[in-house]
Enzyme design. Sequence first.
Site, PDB file in Angstrom:
ATOM      1  N   LYS A  49      -1.576  10.534   3.454  1.00  0.00           N
ATOM      2  CA  LYS A  49      -0.195  10.679   3.059  1.00  0.00           C
ATOM      3  C   LYS A  49       0.523  10.358   1.920  1.00  0.00           C
ATOM      4  O   LYS A  49      -0.575   9.472   1.006  1.00  0.00           O
ATOM      5  CB  LYS A  49       0.629   9.971   4.330  1.00  0.00           C
ATOM      6  N   TYR A 106      15.460  -9.705 -20.962  1.00  0.00           N
ATOM      7  CA  TYR A 106      16.539  -9.881 -20.234  1.00  0.00           C
ATOM      8  C   TYR A 106      16.710 -10.873 -19.622  1.00  0.00           C
ATOM      9  O   TYR A 106      16.104 -11.861 -18.904  1.00  0.00           O
ATOM     10  CB  TYR A 106      16.660  -8.753 -19.369  1.00  0.00           C
TER      11      TYR A 106
HETATM   12  C1  LIG Z   1      -0.871   5.116   7.211  1.00  0.00           C
HETATM   13  C2  LIG Z   1      -1.533   5.091   8.374  1.00  0.00           C
HETATM   14  C3  LIG Z   1      -2.697   4.559   8.532  1.00  0.00           C
HETATM   15  C4  LIG Z   1      -3.725   4.123   7.486  1.00  0.00           C
HETATM   16  O1  LIG Z   1      -3.173   2.785   7.363  1.00  0.00           O
HETATM   17  P1  LIG Z   1      -4.048   1.936   6.247  1.00  0.00           P
HETATM   18  O2  LIG Z   1      -3.299   0.373   6.436  1.00  0.00           O
HETATM   19  O3  LIG Z   1      -3.582   2.208   4.846  1.00  0.00           O
HETATM   20  O4  LIG Z   1      -5.385   1.819   6.407  1.00  0.00           O
HETATM   21  C5  LIG Z   1      -3.312   4.745   9.929  1.00  0.00           C
HETATM   22  N1  LIG Z   1      -2.903   5.306  10.959  1.00  0.00           N
HETATM   23  C6  LIG Z   1      -1.389   5.693  10.754  1.00  0.00           C
HETATM   24  C7  LIG Z   1      -0.765   6.303  12.008  1.00  0.00           C
HETATM   25  C8  LIG Z   1      -0.872   5.665   9.640  1.00  0.00           C
HETATM   26  O5  LIG Z   1       0.505   6.022   9.456  1.00  0.00           O
END
Ligand SMILES: *Cc1c(COP(=O)(O)O)cnc(C)c1O
Length: 364
Positions: A35, A258
């Site tokens: 994702k 800055y």
């Molecule tokens: C993003 C996600 C994961 C993976 O999580 P990580 O901490 O990156 O391993 C697993 N399950 C769901 C439902 C997620 O949204």
Amino acid sequence: MARAAQARIDLDALRHNCRHIRSLAPNSRLLAMVKADAYGHGLLPISRALADLADGLGVACVPEGLALRAAGIAGRIVVMQGFKNDDELSAASAHALDVVIHEPCQIERLASRTFGPQGGLSVWLKIDTGMHRIGFAPHEVANVTALLAKLPMVDPNLRYLTHFACADEPGSAMTAQQIGCFVRTTQGLVGERSLCNSAGILTHSEAHADWVRPGIMLYGASPLNDTPATSLGLRPVMSLEAPLIAIHTYQAGDSIGYGGTYRCPVPLRVGIVAMGYGDGYPRHAANGTPVAIAGQPGSIVGRVSMDMLAIDLGSVDCRPGDSVTFWGGSVAADLVAAQAQTISYELFCAAGPKAHRSYSTYAA
Ligand SMILES: *Cc1c(COP(=O)(O)O)cnc(C)c1O
């Protein structure tokens, strides 16, 4: 319009990490989480490089799943938020995306469908065991299971999943409670189960179940507070780099950048690099945040600007045009994240898509 930032993506490292996760959960199938543009690493190249190693890909939303299908990626794709409207339901069904069902209104949409392929839609039922983000409460699950079983469009082989709130804190009582709740809630139900994100995979082997869902570990960062990724056998996948554009020597007492928040304690060789928060580098990175200049250690001084930042070059032999590494290689993204009061996930998502990404070839 290309800025100077480069993200080098090491697909061998990605594949090493994936194989390593498999060895940690040898009896589970692996849903590789891609994702958010594969955590900023690039949805398509990452998904292609994992195609023969993962049992499926996990995306957040239907459009991400459709992008994978449009690129010709076959195989299981699970949409973690499921569909948000009728168009997304139609598209998910037409393109054989698995959907997570977490909300009564999704069931109403399914029920109001009088057409579509019979039994074609693969559904994962999300159970809220304590994270309190999305999912059905445990007491609703039996009823929802029965409702879904009656819908002609839905594949009768339901799957069940939950998500941990505190798995990054090893020994958290919350995770143990969530596992207990999930086991009780799904007792007697028929269907595959999935609980573990990366942190869960490392700390709760008893909960690996049918499917594990690693994300951050694939990309070579640590999911656990205070445990370096290298000690977990992971290799960094993204190297974020940008060139030095100027070198100056300042006197003790001179301030830099800055707000003049940094004052040179001694005469200092300072490099200015074409990297800033406009490139996704965190503005809150503190003085002392590590970088590497031609493999040698350096550190951030003063506030990060939009397009530039300053680093203490020490006595490193370098000149304008030389490359500075902000994470990857010898600089752990987790350390940078800690210095900026965030997590590696956010660094990758912010900087990866803005940089020019290039991909190594890999040996299958
Ligand atoms: C993003 C996600 C994961 C993976 O999580 P990580 O901490 O990156 O391993 C697993 N399950 C769901 C439902 C997620 O949204």
